[in-house]
Design an enzyme around this catalytic site. Structure first.
Site, mmCIF file in Angstrom:
data_model
loop_
_atom_site.group_PDB
_atom_site.id
_atom_site.type_symbol
_atom_site.label_atom_id
_atom_site.label_comp_id
_atom_site.label_asym_id
_atom_site.label_seq_id
_atom_site.Cartn_x
_atom_site.Cartn_y
_atom_site.Cartn_z
ATOM 1 N N HIS A 1 0.804 -1.231 0.000
ATOM 2 C CA HIS A 1 0.000 0.000 0.000
ATOM 3 C C HIS A 1 0.841 1.287 0.000
ATOM 4 O O HIS A 1 0.768 2.122 0.899
ATOM 5 C CB HIS A 1 -1.129 0.013 1.026
ATOM 6 C CG HIS A 1 -0.812 -0.402 2.433
ATOM 7 N ND1 HIS A 1 0.195 0.151 3.157
ATOM 8 C CD2 HIS A 1 -1.404 -1.304 3.243
ATOM 9 C CE1 HIS A 1 0.212 -0.393 4.343
ATOM 10 N NE2 HIS A 1 -0.737 -1.283 4.428
ATOM 11 N N HIS B 1 -4.901 -9.699 13.963
ATOM 12 C CA HIS B 1 -5.037 -8.430 13.226
ATOM 13 C C HIS B 1 -5.832 -8.692 11.950
ATOM 14 O O HIS B 1 -5.513 -9.617 11.196
ATOM 15 C CB HIS B 1 -3.628 -7.917 12.909
ATOM 16 C CG HIS B 1 -3.550 -6.706 12.061
ATOM 17 N ND1 HIS B 1 -4.487 -5.697 12.063
ATOM 18 C CD2 HIS B 1 -2.590 -6.310 11.164
ATOM 19 C CE1 HIS B 1 -4.113 -4.744 11.211
ATOM 20 N NE2 HIS B 1 -2.973 -5.103 10.654
ATOM 21 N N GLU C 1 -5.984 -7.358 9.023
ATOM 22 C CA GLU C 1 -5.553 -6.830 7.726
ATOM 23 C C GLU C 1 -5.263 -8.027 6.835
ATOM 24 O O GLU C 1 -4.787 -9.076 7.299
ATOM 25 C CB GLU C 1 -4.327 -5.905 7.840
ATOM 26 C CG GLU C 1 -4.035 -5.216 6.507
ATOM 27 C CD GLU C 1 -3.116 -3.987 6.597
ATOM 28 O OE1 GLU C 1 -2.565 -3.698 7.668
ATOM 29 O OE2 GLU C 1 -2.966 -3.327 5.536
ATOM 30 N N ASP D 1 -3.200 -9.192 4.779
ATOM 31 C CA ASP D 1 -1.962 -9.968 4.672
ATOM 32 C C ASP D 1 -1.869 -11.024 5.772
ATOM 33 O O ASP D 1 -1.037 -11.934 5.702
ATOM 34 C CB ASP D 1 -0.717 -9.059 4.671
ATOM 35 C CG ASP D 1 -0.692 -8.042 5.793
ATOM 36 O OD1 ASP D 1 -1.765 -7.695 6.312
ATOM 37 O OD2 ASP D 1 0.407 -7.590 6.155
ATOM 38 N N HIS E 1 -0.966 -1.469 14.351
ATOM 39 C CA HIS E 1 -1.220 -0.147 13.824
ATOM 40 C C HIS E 1 -2.659 0.073 13.418
ATOM 41 O O HIS E 1 -2.974 1.118 12.831
ATOM 42 C CB HIS E 1 -0.294 0.110 12.613
ATOM 43 C CG HIS E 1 -0.573 -0.816 11.444
ATOM 44 N ND1 HIS E 1 -0.756 -0.345 10.170
ATOM 45 C CD2 HIS E 1 -0.765 -2.161 11.361
ATOM 46 C CE1 HIS E 1 -0.995 -1.332 9.336
ATOM 47 N NE2 HIS E 1 -1.002 -2.451 10.052
ATOM 48 N N ASP F 1 2.076 -7.364 13.468
ATOM 49 C CA ASP F 1 2.874 -6.369 12.726
ATOM 50 C C ASP F 1 3.968 -5.728 13.585
ATOM 51 O O ASP F 1 4.992 -5.270 13.048
ATOM 52 C CB ASP F 1 1.965 -5.235 12.218
ATOM 53 C CG ASP F 1 1.220 -5.626 10.955
ATOM 54 O OD1 ASP F 1 1.741 -6.433 10.178
ATOM 55 O OD2 ASP F 1 0.111 -5.103 10.758
ATOM 56 N N TYR G 1 10.429 0.023 8.002
ATOM 57 C CA TYR G 1 9.122 -0.494 8.416
ATOM 58 C C TYR G 1 8.510 0.418 9.483
ATOM 59 O O TYR G 1 7.337 0.790 9.420
ATOM 60 C CB TYR G 1 9.307 -1.911 8.960
ATOM 61 C CG TYR G 1 8.033 -2.632 9.335
ATOM 62 C CD1 TYR G 1 7.365 -3.418 8.412
ATOM 63 C CD2 TYR G 1 7.512 -2.547 10.621
ATOM 64 C CE1 TYR G 1 6.209 -4.099 8.753
ATOM 65 C CE2 TYR G 1 6.362 -3.221 10.973
ATOM 66 C CZ TYR G 1 5.716 -4.001 10.034
ATOM 67 O OH TYR G 1 4.570 -4.655 10.385
ATOM 68 N N HIS H 1 5.958 -10.364 10.108
ATOM 69 C CA HIS H 1 6.759 -10.027 8.920
ATOM 70 C C HIS H 1 8.239 -10.127 9.292
ATOM 71 O O HIS H 1 8.631 -9.702 10.393
ATOM 72 C CB HIS H 1 6.484 -8.598 8.449
ATOM 73 C CG HIS H 1 5.074 -8.369 7.980
ATOM 74 N ND1 HIS H 1 4.541 -8.988 6.867
ATOM 75 C CD2 HIS H 1 4.090 -7.570 8.474
ATOM 76 C CE1 HIS H 1 3.299 -8.573 6.702
ATOM 77 N NE2 HIS H 1 2.990 -7.729 7.664
#
Ligand code: FEO
Length: 397
Positions: free
Chosen positions: A24, A78, A80, A82, A144, A163, A191, A224
């Protein structure tokens, strides 16, 4: 594909995305990983899933150590995509007895997946008995997203941080001590600057909360990058430093140029800064990516923004980077605007206003040049550089 053991009962069952180059708007030049973890105990538990397209890779790794139907619990730290993109397929295939997320996670997963299965909400302090170990939860609101949460495997002392404490780095080396520090330090900074930076005040409070709770994990397992086993405290310490946003004697000059005039101004400003001992990073938007600009700003004390005027507006690439920087809310910067115009210099004044709106302390009105800078204008640019350097030195002392 095989699962990889990270502690006696925990296996990495994630996926490596070697080819991801845009997350993104963030240039992920070294790819990324989507880490998922399988706790193999009396109640086999999957912590997070992966991006939807990588489900077969995760499934293959799970199958290397267990029949996926034996998975009793799935935790979604989370919402999101991914991490939650493969959740629906995983639930359909594994048929776990329970799926857990934070209260905001439940809300967001429902809005994304419109699921036919139940998702149970957990909050900070809640615990799940896994039979031979306990999984407890720590909400990490706005680290986040509002739904972000961490899970802690108590006996084994493994903290699954999603994350938080991660980085976009595709690597076949699973642990911190196997990876090159020169590379991971760059990626950890990038990051933080591109994902976590706007929430730095929350990071400070969160780190204090974790300390108060007495958490001292032997392993930090983010979603990650790699797993921190040799020195998990190193990334925690780095987060404290990044979040403080302490300025240094460094200026970043971000600019674009149409016929070379704004570039000449940028170089003269850089010269003035250097003469007064300030380190300069000159970043043409022809050559640099917005995500590298914010990374360079992480430890900077000043920003100078240069734009030509095109159709009574700032240059498109400058609008792009300023919009991106505004969202990331970097603190503790002084700065000024400059640029070349033909017959309407007002848009360059507009950049000063944009910098003010970003919270930058303006040290000079915009320096505007009609068409091509002459020697007098280049001297003014140099003086602007010296002024910024002087103001920065006053701020640092
Ligand atoms: Fe890695 Fe917020 O997703």
């Amino acid at each position: 594909m095989k699962a990889l053991q990270i502690s006696p009962h925990v296996y990495w069952v994630g996926a490596i995305d070697w080819n991801l180059r845009d997350f993104h708007g963030y240039a992920t030049t070294r790819g990324t990983t989507y880490n998922a973890y399988l706790v193999l105990g009396k109640k086999p538990t999957l912590i997070d899933t992966v991006k939807k397209a990588f489900y077969p890779e995760m499934l293959s790794r799970i199958k290397s150590v267990i029949d996926p139907k034996q998975i009793e619990i799935i935790v979604s730290n989370h919402a999101e995509m991914d991490h939650s993109g493969a959740l629906e397929q995983a639930v359909a295939d594994f048929e776990p007895s329970a799926v857990y997320a934070s209260a905001m996670g439940v809300k967001n997963l429902i809005a994304q997946l419109h699921p036919s299965f139940e998702i149970k909400a957990v909050k900070t302090g809640d615990k799940i008995d896994l039979g031979d170990d306990t999984l407890s939860f720590v909400e990490a609101r706005m680290l986040h997203w509002p739904d972000s949460m961490l899970a802690y495997l108590e006996k084994e002392n493994v903290l699954f941080t999603n994350d938080v404490f991660g980085m976009h780095l595709a690597t076949s080396k699973l642990f911190d001590d196997e990876n090159d520090e020169n590379i991971w330090m760059q990626e950890a900074r990038k990051y933080y600057a591109n994902i976590i930076l706007p929430y730095s005040d929350i990071v400070m409070r969160f780190l204090a909360q974790v300390q108060q709770m007495g958490l001292s994990p032997k392993i930090i397992a983010p979603d990650h990058g790699f797993v921190w086993r040799k020195d998990p405290s190193s990334i925690v310490k780095l987060y404290g430093e990044f979040a403080a946003q302490k300025p240094t004697n460094k200026a970043v000059i971000v600019y674009d140029t149409m016929w070379g005039s704004t570039e000449k101004m940028a170089q003269a400003i850089a010269d003035g800064l250097r003469q007064n001992g300030t380190t300069v990073q000159l970043m043409s938007m022809h050559a640099c990516h917005r995500s590298d600009v914010i990374t360079e700003l992480l430890d900077a004390g000043a920003i100078l923004v240069g734009t030509p005027v095109l159709n009574s507006n700032i240059y498109p690439a400058m609008a792009d980077v300023l919009c991106y920087l505004k969202g990331l809310k970097k603190k503790n910067l002084i700065g000024a605007a400059f640029g070349s115009y033909g017959w309407n210099g007002a848009p360059i004044d507009g950049v000063t206003k944009m910098l003010e709106e970003m919270g930058v302390e303006i040290v000079s009105q915009a320096l505007k040049c009609c068409f091509v800078p002459d020697e007098n204008m280049l001297t003014q640019c140099e003086e602007l550089g010296k002024l910024v350097s002087q103001k920065l030195a006053e701020k640092l002392n």
